[in-house]
Design a protein around this motif. Structure first.
Motif, mmCIF file in Angstrom:
data_model
loop_
_atom_site.group_PDB
_atom_site.id
_atom_site.type_symbol
_atom_site.label_atom_id
_atom_site.label_comp_id
_atom_site.label_asym_id
_atom_site.label_seq_id
_atom_site.Cartn_x
_atom_site.Cartn_y
_atom_site.Cartn_z
ATOM 1 N N VAL A 218 0.840 -1.193 -0.002
ATOM 2 C CA VAL A 218 0.046 -0.067 -0.009
ATOM 3 C C VAL A 218 0.948 1.213 -0.068
ATOM 4 O O VAL A 218 0.492 2.455 0.121
ATOM 5 C CB VAL A 218 -1.039 0.175 1.188
ATOM 6 C CG1 VAL A 218 -2.023 -1.072 1.034
ATOM 7 C CG2 VAL A 218 -0.212 0.043 2.415
ATOM 8 N N SER A 220 2.907 2.848 2.039
ATOM 9 C CA SER A 220 2.317 3.535 3.537
ATOM 10 C C SER A 220 3.214 4.763 3.533
ATOM 11 O O SER A 220 2.891 5.779 3.619
ATOM 12 C CB SER A 220 2.280 2.484 4.464
ATOM 13 O OG SER A 220 3.536 1.920 4.543
ATOM 14 N N SER A 226 -2.835 3.211 -2.620
ATOM 15 C CA SER A 226 -3.567 2.151 -2.885
ATOM 16 C C SER A 226 -4.478 1.834 -3.934
ATOM 17 O O SER A 226 -5.227 1.279 -3.990
ATOM 18 C CB SER A 226 -3.629 1.155 -1.845
ATOM 19 O OG SER A 226 -4.686 2.237 -0.940
ATOM 20 N N GLU A 250 4.124 -7.045 3.221
ATOM 21 C CA GLU A 250 2.627 -6.946 3.762
ATOM 22 C C GLU A 250 2.754 -6.450 5.237
ATOM 23 O O GLU A 250 1.756 -6.887 6.095
ATOM 24 C CB GLU A 250 1.790 -8.274 3.716
ATOM 25 C CG GLU A 250 1.766 -8.757 2.171
ATOM 26 C CD GLU A 250 0.611 -7.986 1.410
ATOM 27 O OE1 GLU A 250 -0.122 -7.381 2.288
ATOM 28 O OE2 GLU A 250 0.565 -7.804 0.304
ATOM 29 N N SER A 253 0.179 -3.664 5.064
ATOM 30 C CA SER A 253 -0.985 -4.136 4.451
ATOM 31 C C SER A 253 -1.681 -5.418 4.571
ATOM 32 O O SER A 253 -2.772 -5.532 4.136
ATOM 33 C CB SER A 253 -0.777 -3.844 2.965
ATOM 34 O OG SER A 253 0.237 -4.569 2.628
ATOM 35 N N THR A 258 -6.527 -4.095 4.189
ATOM 36 C CA THR A 258 -6.952 -3.492 3.093
ATOM 37 C C THR A 258 -8.807 -3.852 2.698
ATOM 38 O O THR A 258 -9.441 -2.950 1.967
ATOM 39 C CB THR A 258 -6.547 -3.870 1.714
ATOM 40 O OG1 THR A 258 -6.572 -5.310 1.428
ATOM 41 C CG2 THR A 258 -5.139 -3.722 1.714
ATOM 42 N N GLY A 264 -2.693 -7.495 0.881
ATOM 43 C CA GLY A 264 -2.689 -6.536 0.004
ATOM 44 C C GLY A 264 -2.506 -6.615 -1.704
ATOM 45 O O GLY A 264 -2.986 -6.211 -2.410
#
Ligand code: PMP
Length: 435
Positions: A218, A220, A226, A250, A253, A258, A264
């Motif tokens: 994602v 971040s 995303s 991950e 995410s 999500t 994700g």
């Protein structure tokens, strides 16, 4: 780059008690630690989406993803208590809990990802992925995004440009822009894949053989990107053609955050070569890991892997309880519904508050980018700081992210309800109005 939302003693007004605690912390823990907020928070207890400070005041937690199923979930606490009272050892004795947990965890992944190895932190998981990629491909080149964070070991810090200029990137590291459709190329997927190609060509031009593309699903720390999905599939093909692997980080995410899947990367219809997981995995307890295609284990398997604490029976009992809670309380569905509600509420606020330039994200990982001007997109960094601290003063916790620290990062526990979202939106509305 300085850390976003970092406490700055020179700007703070603290009570004598807070001042004494901050000084004690600095004296004991040294200068590398950072606190959040202009006025730090001192938490002593947590329950569900609520945190309570030393004076007993409640704070709505819209930020913490480590207590994934809520702070101190009774089922997780009980699993920990029970197993801690029976046995805790390492992975060199047979223990069924470790196997039961591994089986349940792997069942949430595509079947190609058939092995899991346990660590205590996400950094260690990425470090292990790094070793496997190097051993297996014979390459040394890694591609990460411009402002990625993957962890704090020496090797992984060199793959974490968000740590700033005081941490050197490795010579074999290439960075590529995050898929930022707001400030960057609107054809985010195409641009992203093209950038992977450029990075590979540059490595090869310098005699570096690619080992892996390491991507937070994602994005971040880059600023939460995303909204567009699908392009990681082609990016994975491109790195594989060049002899490298695709590692999905991950740590942020994963575990349903999500609101669409467990992981994700599934939003991109791709199966990674390795997946690193952590943070929410133990609902607050330190357990992390690496999920890997079995055929990639031939080289590491020739030596051995041991992690003193990683995968101990207590951690696995806790990890299993977290999976059970996510399943039994239908939390992925909750994230989907309340996440959409939250995002819609933020879009509504954007109509009244001009400072909101972009609302993006998926499920319970939302970024709200603040700008001074909708055409120049000049970052509203100071305003973002005032929003984060204004919310904190009203007992709602979020933080900020991105290269200009102007993106509000909203990432509550998976148990966050529509009522919690209403309280958050109402408080944010008030704080934005007071800017
Ligand atoms: N990967 C990502 C995407 C992260 O956000 C983090 C932690 N913020 C890590 C890895 C490292 O995890 P840990 O702090 O558990 O070592």
């Amino acid at each position: 780059m300085a850390m976003t939302n970092a406490f700055d003693a020179s700007r703070a007004t603290l009570t004598p008690k807070e001042k004494a605690l901050v000084e004690r912390r600095d004296r004991l823990l040294g200068p590398a630690y950072r606190l959040f907020y202009e006025q730090p928070v001192h938490m002593v207890r947590g329950e569900g989406v609520w945190l309570y400070d030393a004076d007993g005041q409640a704070y709505l937690d819209c930020y913490n993803n480590v207590p994934s199923v809520g702070h101190c979930h009774p089922q997780v606490v009980e699993a920990l208590r029970q197993q801690a009272g029976i046995l805790n050892t390492h992975t060199r004795y047979i223990h069924e809990i470790v196997l039961d947990y591994a089986e349940q965890l792997l069942s949430t992944f595509p079947e190609e990802l058939g092995h899991v190895m346990f660590t205590c932190t996400g950094s260690e998981a990425n470090d292990l992925a790094y070793r496997i990629a190097k051993y297996q491909t014979g390459g040394t080149g890694f591609i990460v995004t411009d402002l990625a964070y993957h962890g704090g070991t020496d090797v992984i810090a060199a793959l974490s440009p968000s740590l700033g200029i005081h941490v050197d990137l490795g010579e074999n590291v290439r960075t590529i822009p995050a898929p930022d459709g707001y400030r960057g190329d609107p054809e985010v997927g195409k641009a992203f894949v093209a950038n992977v190609r450029v990075a590979i060509a540059d490595m090869q031009r310098h005699g570096i053989k690619p080992a892996a593309l390491l991507i937070d699903s994602v994005f971040s720390s880059d600023g939460v990107f995303s909204d567009h999905a699908g392009f990681l599939r082609e990016a994975a093909e491109v790195i594989r053609e060049a002899g490298g692997l695709y590692i999905a980080d991950e740590v942020q995410s994963g575990f349903g955050r999500t609101g669409e899947h467990w992981w994700g990367f599934q939003r991109h219809s791709v199966i990674p070569d390795m997946v690193t997981i952590g943070k929410g995995m133990g609902g607050g307890h330190p357990i992390a890991g690496l999920v890997v295609r079995p055929e990639l284990m031939t080289e590491l398997g020739k030596s051995r892997y041991f992690n003193t604490f990683g995968g101990n029976p207590v951690s696995c009992a806790v990890g299993k309880a977290v999976l059970d809670v996510i399943e039994n309380e239908s939390l992925i569905e909750n994230v989907k519904q309340v996440g959409a509600y939250l995002k819609a509420g933020l879009h509504k606020l954007a109509k009244h508050h001009n400072v909101i330039g972009d609302v993006r994200g998926t499920g319970f990982f939302i970024g709200v980018e603040l700008v001074k001007d909708h055409s120049s997109l000049e970052p509203a960094t100071e305003e973002a700081n005032r929003v984060v601290n204004g919310l904190r003063q009203k007992h709602v916790l979020i933080s900020s992210a991105g290269p200009h620290a102007n993106i509000l990062k909203i990432r509550p526990p998976l148990t966050f309800t529509q009522q919690d979202a209403d309280l958050f939106l109402q408080t944010l509305d008030e704080v934005l109005a007071s800017l």
